[in-house]
Scaffold this motif. Structure first.
Motif, PDB file in Angstrom:
ATOM      1  N   ALA A   1     -26.704   5.048  46.996  1.00  0.00           N
ATOM      2  CA  ALA A   1     -25.589   6.000  47.041  1.00  0.00           C
ATOM      3  C   ALA A   1     -24.673   5.702  48.223  1.00  0.00           C
ATOM      4  CB  ALA A   1     -26.128   7.430  47.140  1.00  0.00           C
ATOM      5  N   LEU A   2     -25.241   5.232  49.321  1.00  0.00           N
ATOM      6  CA  LEU A   2     -24.439   4.962  50.516  1.00  0.00           C
ATOM      7  C   LEU A   2     -23.476   3.794  50.312  1.00  0.00           C
ATOM      8  CD1 LEU A   2     -27.146   5.486  53.285  1.00  0.00           C
ATOM      9  CD2 LEU A   2     -25.130   6.910  52.892  1.00  0.00           C
ATOM     10  N   VAL A   3     -23.935   2.718  49.657  1.00  0.00           N
ATOM     11  CA  VAL A   3     -23.023   1.585  49.435  1.00  0.00           C
ATOM     12  C   VAL A   3     -21.903   1.994  48.477  1.00  0.00           C
ATOM     13  CG1 VAL A   3     -24.732  -0.208  49.956  1.00  0.00           C
ATOM     14  CG2 VAL A   3     -24.474   0.588  47.593  1.00  0.00           C
ATOM     15  N   ASN A   4     -22.224   2.886  47.529  1.00  0.00           N
ATOM     16  CA  ASN A   4     -21.179   3.401  46.640  1.00  0.00           C
ATOM     17  C   ASN A   4     -20.166   4.233  47.432  1.00  0.00           C
ATOM     18  OD1 ASN A   4     -22.424   2.218  44.449  1.00  0.00           O
ATOM     19  ND2 ASN A   4     -23.413   4.092  43.756  1.00  0.00           N
ATOM     20  N   SER A   5     -20.685   5.059  48.339  1.00  0.00           N
ATOM     21  CA  SER A   5     -19.820   5.909  49.145  1.00  0.00           C
ATOM     22  C   SER A   5     -18.887   5.090  50.025  1.00  0.00           C
ATOM     23  CB  SER A   5     -20.681   6.837  50.017  1.00  0.00           C
ATOM     24  OG  SER A   5     -19.869   7.664  50.829  1.00  0.00           O
ATOM     25  N   VAL A   6     -19.430   4.062  50.678  1.00  0.00           N
ATOM     26  CA  VAL A   6     -18.613   3.189  51.519  1.00  0.00           C
ATOM     27  C   VAL A   6     -17.525   2.511  50.674  1.00  0.00           C
ATOM     28  CG1 VAL A   6     -18.623   1.086  52.937  1.00  0.00           C
ATOM     29  CG2 VAL A   6     -20.422   2.795  53.224  1.00  0.00           C
ATOM     30  N   SER A   7     -17.890   2.091  49.475  1.00  0.00           N
ATOM     31  CA  SER A   7     -16.934   1.412  48.591  1.00  0.00           C
ATOM     32  C   SER A   7     -15.833   2.358  48.133  1.00  0.00           C
ATOM     33  CB  SER A   7     -17.662   0.837  47.369  1.00  0.00           C
ATOM     34  OG  SER A   7     -18.617  -0.131  47.749  1.00  0.00           O
ATOM     35  N   PHE A   8     -16.207   3.522  47.604  1.00  0.00           N
ATOM     36  CA  PHE A   8     -15.220   4.469  47.076  1.00  0.00           C
ATOM     37  C   PHE A   8     -14.241   4.920  48.158  1.00  0.00           C
ATOM     38  CE2 PHE A   8     -18.476   5.612  43.673  1.00  0.00           C
ATOM     39  CZ  PHE A   8     -17.792   4.904  42.691  1.00  0.00           C
ATOM     40  N   ASN A   9     -14.724   4.997  49.385  1.00  0.00           N
ATOM     41  CA  ASN A   9     -13.879   5.464  50.477  1.00  0.00           C
ATOM     42  C   ASN A   9     -12.719   4.508  50.767  1.00  0.00           C
ATOM     43  OD1 ASN A   9     -13.627   7.602  52.563  1.00  0.00           O
ATOM     44  ND2 ASN A   9     -13.843   5.895  53.990  1.00  0.00           N
ATOM     45  N   GLN A  10     -12.828   3.266  50.311  1.00  0.00           N
ATOM     46  CA  GLN A  10     -11.788   2.267  50.560  1.00  0.00           C
ATOM     47  C   GLN A  10     -10.897   2.029  49.350  1.00  0.00           C
ATOM     48  OE1 GLN A  10     -11.444   1.007  53.678  1.00  0.00           O
ATOM     49  NE2 GLN A  10     -13.117   2.445  54.134  1.00  0.00           N
ATOM     50  N   MET A  11     -11.145   2.750  48.254  1.00  0.00           N
ATOM     51  CA  MET A  11     -10.454   2.474  47.001  1.00  0.00           C
ATOM     52  C   MET A  11      -9.417   3.536  46.666  1.00  0.00           C
ATOM     53  SD  MET A  11     -13.674   1.202  44.696  1.00  0.00           S
ATOM     54  CE  MET A  11     -14.663  -0.215  45.179  1.00  0.00           C
ATOM     55  N   LYS A  12      -8.277   3.087  46.202  1.00  0.00           N
ATOM     56  CA  LYS A  12      -7.236   3.986  45.725  1.00  0.00           C
ATOM     57  C   LYS A  12      -7.405   4.291  44.238  1.00  0.00           C
ATOM     58  CE  LYS A  12      -3.768   2.468  49.088  1.00  0.00           C
ATOM     59  NZ  LYS A  12      -2.422   1.856  49.297  1.00  0.00           N
ATOM     60  N   ASP A  13      -7.966   3.324  43.495  1.00  0.00           N
ATOM     61  CA  ASP A  13      -8.176   3.492  42.054  1.00  0.00           C
ATOM     62  C   ASP A  13      -9.584   3.012  41.706  1.00  0.00           C
ATOM     63  OD1 ASP A  13      -8.040   3.781  39.349  1.00  0.00           O
ATOM     64  OD2 ASP A  13      -6.283   2.508  39.051  1.00  0.00           O
ATOM     65  N   PRO A  14     -10.618   3.836  41.994  1.00  0.00           N
ATOM     66  CA  PRO A  14     -12.015   3.425  41.786  1.00  0.00           C
ATOM     67  C   PRO A  14     -12.335   2.952  40.377  1.00  0.00           C
ATOM     68  CG  PRO A  14     -11.913   5.449  43.050  1.00  0.00           C
ATOM     69  CD  PRO A  14     -10.521   5.192  42.541  1.00  0.00           C
ATOM     70  N   GLU A  15     -11.701   3.579  39.341  1.00  0.00           N
ATOM     71  CA  GLU A  15     -12.013   3.210  37.963  1.00  0.00           C
ATOM     72  C   GLU A  15     -11.702   1.743  37.693  1.00  0.00           C
ATOM     73  OE1 GLU A  15     -10.360   5.734  35.019  1.00  0.00           O
ATOM     74  OE2 GLU A  15     -11.345   7.544  35.757  1.00  0.00           O
ATOM     75  N   LYS A  16     -10.681   1.209  38.360  1.00  0.00           N
ATOM     76  CA  LYS A  16     -10.316  -0.193  38.166  1.00  0.00           C
ATOM     77  C   LYS A  16     -10.979  -1.107  39.185  1.00  0.00           C
ATOM     78  CE  LYS A  16      -5.799   0.643  36.021  1.00  0.00           C
ATOM     79  NZ  LYS A  16      -4.330   0.423  36.131  1.00  0.00           N
TER      80      LYS A  16
END
Length: 409
Positions: free
Chosen positions: A113-128
């Protein structure tokens, strides 16, 4: 997203799943060959994944979401994991091994869950953007398997006899140390829930239990738990089955499953759009029954193609059931319960479902262990095949087709 950030997140995902794939795939074979574990003892070891999944929300909800940056706690958990993994490498008995693997999985499962959280925090359009980062995790898992089979040959008959399979833990320990140190260089991800009141129900997704009032969702929820019983058989027995059946480079060949996972993940939106949720998830369920039947009747000789097809079906088994399930859960939850619903379904599958599954797999393995220590793999695979077939039939009859659900993978 800056290119340097994309490289950082991709490397983080690669190492995260390289670590897991570097020891978990061959764990059943190691327990059988090196520690002479019974089916019940192996089940207890594999169940540590489920206990980790059950406890993970508390670590995330009580600590990471409220007090500490995600990248910092990720680093601490992986540094501690490196130490525990090294102790697993040195363990000479199942009694010594078990406390270390339990402690390790309690620390490792929250890192997903933490690696997902770090990733999503840097994304403007997570779905893509997210899938392009997450795919490096699957690549990491594949590379770990290829290294074990084709570089060091630790899963060969001779290496197993010499006890070299334990080196997988040393390799994963080094990778965990690397990721632990690397984590402190990742983009800052401050806690999102700082100062917020938190409840037990919110942490583990109990707020979403009201969704079970919907008959269709309740049937899906129960089916998700039940289908995890045959899934546990794969994790616990597949590598040792292939090794003992005389398949060469079994760990490397099992990476075919992860490669197919990538392919079918890309095909899933098309299938979803054309056939809808019910047919998609039924195909996933049926794939579990078919793959285990192929394992039951295949062999390392003239019928080896059956084993390869069974491995390759992993993409359909996982993507068409679990990924479709996440999409369905998201669509049923609505904005208010999205996070709670995903937490609940994860707790139900990787927590409760897999816990039951590993226990059942252990009992069946012990029941069909022969006097000379070998196993009646035909029965060991036919039983989960039958369970998957029953779940398929129950879902097909009881679940009512709904309006089309948008696929967002």
């Amino acid at each position: 997203m800056k290119s340097t950030t994309r490289v950082q997140l991709s490397l983080m995902m690669f190492l995260e799943f390289f670590i897991w794939g570097g020891w978990f795939v061959t764990l059943g074979t190691f327990l059988n060959d090196n520690l002479q574990a019974s089916g019940g003892q192996s089940a207890s070891v594999f169940s540590t994944q489920s206990w980790g999944a059950i406890i993970a929300p508390f670590i995330i909800g009580l600590i990471a979401d409220r007090f500490v940056n995600a990248e910092k706690i990720l680093g601490v958990l992986h540094l501690a994991g490196a130490v525990l993994m090294y102790q697993m490498y040195n363990a000479a008995s199942i009694e010594v091994f078990y406390p270390y693997v339990l402690s390790y999985m309690i620390l490792y499962m929250p890192t997903i869950a933490l690696v997902n959280s770090v990733s999503f925090n840097q994304m403007k359009d997570p779905e893509k953007e997210f899938s392009l980062i997450r795919v490096f995790g699957t690549i990491g898992w594949i590379v770990a398997g290829l290294i074990i089979s084709f570089v060091f040959h630790w899963d060969s008959e001779q290496s197993r006899a010499e006890g070299l399979l334990r080196n997988t833990f040393l390799m994963s320990s080094i990778a965990s140390l690397a990721l632990g140190l690397f984590s402190f260089t990742l983009p800052k991800t401050p806690p999102k829930g700082k100062g917020e009141k938190v409840s037990l129900g919110k942490i583990i997704g109990l707020d979403a239990l009201k969704l079970l009032k919907d008959k269709n969702f309740a049937i899906f929820f129960i089916s998700s738990i039940l289908i995890c019983i045959p899934l546990a058989f794969y994790y616990q027995n597949a590598n040792s089955f292939l090794s003992n059946s005389g398949v060469s480079n079994p760990t490397g060949k099992m990476t075919i499953g992860q490669a197919s996972e990538v392919i079918f993940l890309l095909l899933l939106p098309l299938f979803f759009k054309k056939y809808g949720f019910k047919k998609t998830i039924l195909v996933g369920m049926l794939a579990w029954a078919v793959r285990y039947a192929l394992f039951a009747y295949g062999n390392a000789g003239e019928l080896s193609f059956m084993l390869i097809i069974g491995i390759a079906l992993h993409g359909i088994c996982y993507d068409f059931f679990f990924v479709s399930g996440y999409i369905y859960t998201d669509s049923k939850a609505g904005e208010k319960y999205k996070s709670a619903a995903q937490g609940l379904i994860t707790l139900a599958t990787y927590g409760v479902g897999m816990l039951i599954g590993f226990e059942v797999a252990g009992m069946i393995t012990d029941k069909y262990t022969l006097a000379d220590g070998s196993h009646d793999y035909k029965m060991i695979w036919l039983i989960p095949s039958a369970i998957a077939a029953v779940v398929f039939l129950v879902f097909a009859v009881l679940f009512k087709q709904e309006k089309e659900i948008k696929a967002t993978v």
